[in-house]
Design an enzyme around this catalytic site. Sequence first.
Site, PDB file in Angstrom:
ATOM      1  N   TRP A 101      -1.321 -15.581 -36.753  1.00 56.00           N
ATOM      2  CA  TRP A 101      -0.873 -14.392 -37.286  1.00 56.00           C
ATOM      3  C   TRP A 101      -0.053 -15.441 -38.265  1.00 56.00           C
ATOM      4  CZ3 TRP A 101      -1.299 -10.044 -36.646  1.00 56.00           C
ATOM      5  CH2 TRP A 101      -1.572  -9.257 -35.493  1.00 56.00           C
ATOM      6  N   ASP A 175       9.025 -15.157 -40.069  1.00 53.53           N
ATOM      7  CA  ASP A 175       8.462 -13.816 -38.635  1.00 53.53           C
ATOM      8  C   ASP A 175       8.680 -14.690 -37.804  1.00 53.53           C
ATOM      9  OD1 ASP A 175       6.273 -12.558 -37.064  1.00 53.53           O
ATOM     10  OD2 ASP A 175       4.801 -13.204 -38.085  1.00 53.53           O
ATOM     11  N   LYS A 199       7.789  -6.894 -29.041  1.00 57.64           N
ATOM     12  CA  LYS A 199       8.276  -7.481 -27.902  1.00 57.64           C
ATOM     13  C   LYS A 199       9.312  -7.642 -27.259  1.00 57.64           C
ATOM     14  CE  LYS A 199       4.727  -9.604 -31.355  1.00 57.64           C
ATOM     15  NZ  LYS A 199       3.605  -9.652 -30.665  1.00 57.64           N
TER      16      LYS A 199
HETATM   17  N1  PMP Z   1       3.323 -12.067 -35.669  1.00 62.99           N
HETATM   18  C1  PMP Z   1       3.424 -12.250 -35.050  1.00 62.99           C
HETATM   19  C2  PMP Z   1       3.860 -13.396 -34.667  1.00 62.99           C
HETATM   20  C3  PMP Z   1       3.494 -11.281 -34.664  1.00 62.99           C
HETATM   21  O1  PMP Z   1       2.932 -11.780 -32.922  1.00 62.99           O
HETATM   22  C4  PMP Z   1       2.056 -10.134 -34.325  1.00 62.99           C
HETATM   23  C5  PMP Z   1       1.777  -9.146 -33.377  1.00 62.99           C
HETATM   24  N2  PMP Z   1       1.817  -9.612 -32.092  1.00 62.99           N
HETATM   25  C6  PMP Z   1       2.556  -9.418 -35.803  1.00 62.99           C
HETATM   26  C7  PMP Z   1       2.550 -10.586 -36.378  1.00 62.99           C
HETATM   27  C8  PMP Z   1       1.963  -8.376 -35.800  1.00 62.99           C
HETATM   28  O2  PMP Z   1       2.117  -7.381 -35.605  1.00 62.99           O
HETATM   29  P1  PMP Z   1       2.521  -6.308 -36.398  1.00 62.99           P
HETATM   30  O3  PMP Z   1       1.626  -5.654 -34.913  1.00 62.99           O
HETATM   31  O4  PMP Z   1       3.809  -5.531 -35.588  1.00 62.99           O
HETATM   32  O5  PMP Z   1       2.304  -5.722 -38.059  1.00 62.99           O
END
Ligand code: PMP
Length: 362
Positions: A101, A175, A199
């Site tokens: 991510w 993030d 989450k």
């Molecule tokens: N950052 C992290 C650390 C994540 O775990 C995730 C999703 N699993 C995201 C970003 C992306 O999130 P979203 O699906 O809400 O765009």
Amino acid sequence: MVKVYNFSAGPAVLPKEVLKKAQEELLDYKGSGMSVMELSHRGKLFQGIIEKAESDLREIMEIPDNYKVLFLQGGASLQFSMLPLNLAKDKKAYYVNSGSWAKKAISEAKKIAPSINAEIIELASSEGDKFTHIPAIPTEKIEKDAAYLHITTNNTIEGTAYFDLPEVDVPLVADMSSNILGVKYDVSKFGVIYAGAQKNIGPAGLTVVIIREDLLNTAPVISSMLDYAIQASNHSLYNTPPTFAIYLSQLVFEWVKSLGGVEVMEKQNREKSAILYDFIDSSQFYTSPVKKEYRSLNNIPFVTPTSELDALFVKEATAQGFESIKGHRSVGGMRASLYNAFEREGVEKLVQFMKEFENRNQ
Ligand code: PMP
């Protein structure tokens, strides 16, 4: 109803108490004769919900008064672009590449960079070690007038987390999607925190952004919807917000508060994850790919000796009600996501199953 233990990384398990409360209030929210989904976002009742969501979140995260709380849409993924658009114009922005991510955040920022004359710099990376640890961060290399340093406090796919934050003079941006409300961080150490809700906060569809007021841009951003300052001055009601997701998240904030706050969540998460880590470490059959000092309390990947056994494990575990235990497709193996609402009993049952599986397949 079948009993399942939901190990999903997100959308993830929600507290049963919260779902029951939402069920009770579903057809008639506070005597209005309507559900929350049918309420005007500009009416008094919804106003009460969004204000309570903000004040409960401020309380449980101890968010200082000089920070704005925004309830937005587009997921954490939209923040990968929105953040540089708002903060990095004509500046350098530094990133730590600690997982899949984080890597996406960097790649999206790089797409935006030319249009805002920004320079995106990957300051440290653990990709060469398959993201099995958080890399050392050479903070001395960060220029004083940089826009920010971006980190991912919990790497959902690889199962690593920061427990010590880097000390920097530029705004620290995080993030925090997969450990917000699960690990206690000092908000005042950050310039911006963002997280997708699905989450530890609530259902998908809501993104929480916490931003220090002095970082709100006065220069307009390319689109009003992507402008933190416009979202802040409109109290997250610039357009129609995800009303039901905000309502459910407010119920989750209230639930966290009723149990004693984020410290208690972290303590429970430490206990739950220790049950699994201790068992993995004592076993000759299962392995955790993550270096001990960086192990996430919330996402725990593990493997058996072979990928064939991993596949069999997933198949048999799923048939027994261990839902979404398969590791992310990019890393394989298994992953147990243990968020706040995940019951301790589920980890104990998983370890029991792991022992039986090991005995049958040694
Ligand atoms: N950052 C992290 C650390 C994540 O775990 C995730 C999703 N699993 C995201 C970003 C992306 O999130 P979203 O699906 O809400 O765009």
